[in-house]
Design an enzyme around this catalytic site. Sequence first.
Site, PDB file in Angstrom:
ATOM      1  N   GLY A  52      35.925  47.869  24.941  1.00  0.00           N
ATOM      2  CA  GLY A  52      35.465  48.434  23.698  1.00  0.00           C
ATOM      3  C   GLY A  52      35.971  49.972  23.377  1.00  0.00           C
ATOM      4  O   GLY A  52      35.595  50.638  22.803  1.00  0.00           O
ATOM      5  N   ASP A  80      38.233  50.579  14.159  1.00  0.00           N
ATOM      6  CA  ASP A  80      38.854  51.233  15.356  1.00  0.00           C
ATOM      7  C   ASP A  80      40.305  51.514  14.857  1.00  0.00           C
ATOM      8  O   ASP A  80      40.790  52.816  15.141  1.00  0.00           O
ATOM      9  CB  ASP A  80      39.189  49.696  15.847  1.00  0.00           C
TER      10      ASP A  80
HETATM   11  O1  PMV Z   1      36.573  46.658  19.449  1.00  0.00           O
HETATM   12  P1  PMV Z   1      35.043  47.072  19.757  1.00  0.00           P
HETATM   13  O2  PMV Z   1      34.726  46.310  20.939  1.00  0.00           O
HETATM   14  O3  PMV Z   1      35.349  48.496  19.589  1.00  0.00           O
HETATM   15  O4  PMV Z   1      33.977  46.765  18.530  1.00  0.00           O
HETATM   16  C1  PMV Z   1      34.470  47.261  17.067  1.00  0.00           C
HETATM   17  C2  PMV Z   1      33.114  47.550  16.379  1.00  0.00           C
HETATM   18  C3  PMV Z   1      32.229  46.261  15.797  1.00  0.00           C
HETATM   19  O5  PMV Z   1      31.510  46.886  14.938  1.00  0.00           O
HETATM   20  C4  PMV Z   1      31.723  45.560  16.726  1.00  0.00           C
HETATM   21  C5  PMV Z   1      33.392  45.447  15.100  1.00  0.00           C
HETATM   22  C6  PMV Z   1      33.834  45.845  13.814  1.00  0.00           C
HETATM   23  O6  PMV Z   1      34.895  45.232  13.379  1.00  0.00           O
HETATM   24  O7  PMV Z   1      33.588  47.089  13.408  1.00  0.00           O
END
Ligand code: PMV
Length: 318
Positions: A95, A142
């Site tokens: 994450g 992200d």
């Molecule tokens: O990639 P991660 O595990 O940091 O998750 C991103 C955040 C989510 O809201 C779960 C997915 C998204 O696309 O925003």
Amino acid sequence: MAGGWVARGAAPGKVILLGEHAVVYGHPAIALPIPQQIMVELRQRQVRSPQLQGVTGANGRVPLAQLLKHAGSSLGLNTDNLDVTVTAGFPAGMGLGSSAALSVALLRALAHYAGVRLSLSELCAHAFTLECLFHGQPSGIDNTTVVYGTLLRFVRGWPPKPITAGAPLPLAIVLGNQPRQTRVLVERVRKQREACPRDTDRSFAAIAALVEQAEAALVAGDLAELGRCMNENHEILRSLGVSTVELDFLATECRRFGAYGAKLTGGGGGGAVVCVCPEQREAILRHYQILGFRAFALDWNPFERGANERHAVWQSTL
Ligand code: PMV
């Protein structure tokens, strides 16, 4: 330069402070970069990367050759004669944004190689198309956080809004022992929303309200209020079924040791916990290290020159 690198690119990972999952459905979220980076080096000749499995294997399972080809074609480049080496400063599947960091680092290296200057919004858009290879239909939080490299509020489809925090943010990140795939967790929440639309949308609205309150707390430098919002956000994520016994344990222990707030960060189902801990951070880090977890401090200092511009200012003990 035979055998040496011909171009390089790097990009940091990220931590979501509040708002994950709801952000997929158009609600706001808050995130910031971490100092640990992924670095990509390009050489002439064939694709070969011993670190490849470690970086892409644990999360979205996108072969590096495929990523390189997509990244190259988005910039109009033939990448057949390029060899890629990836060095990861933080683990995948936790994450912490490894796929976004890899995508952005690769695009930066290719732009460097081709002598192309990409604006932040161009880089962000290209990185988003690569993120879709990993995650299907991500919100874009992200790649946006990784590209802009600052504490920000993100809403899907809108330019990010940098947040000027009213006080330094003393955070800690604790890595659990269960890697997971964001795509799987996003799909689980989507199914839950299909089954119980009213309850799930109510949870998303409650998360959105906490994001608003947390943003105000950040601007005011009110870390106790920020911690409260994080705790409540964790409970809602728990009710959505994306926490785990391990993540609940890690968050509870952070609070027991004096953290103002703690929650899972990212998609959940494993991965990491973030906590705000102005007072007992050393004790918390030591506690987890004794228990065999990796944990590190993360300081966001809004008073350092440039903190809210392109580059993050940070210190880390990892
Ligand atoms: O990639 P991660 O595990 O940091 O998750 C991103 C955040 C989510 O809201 C779960 C997915 C998204 O696309 O925003």
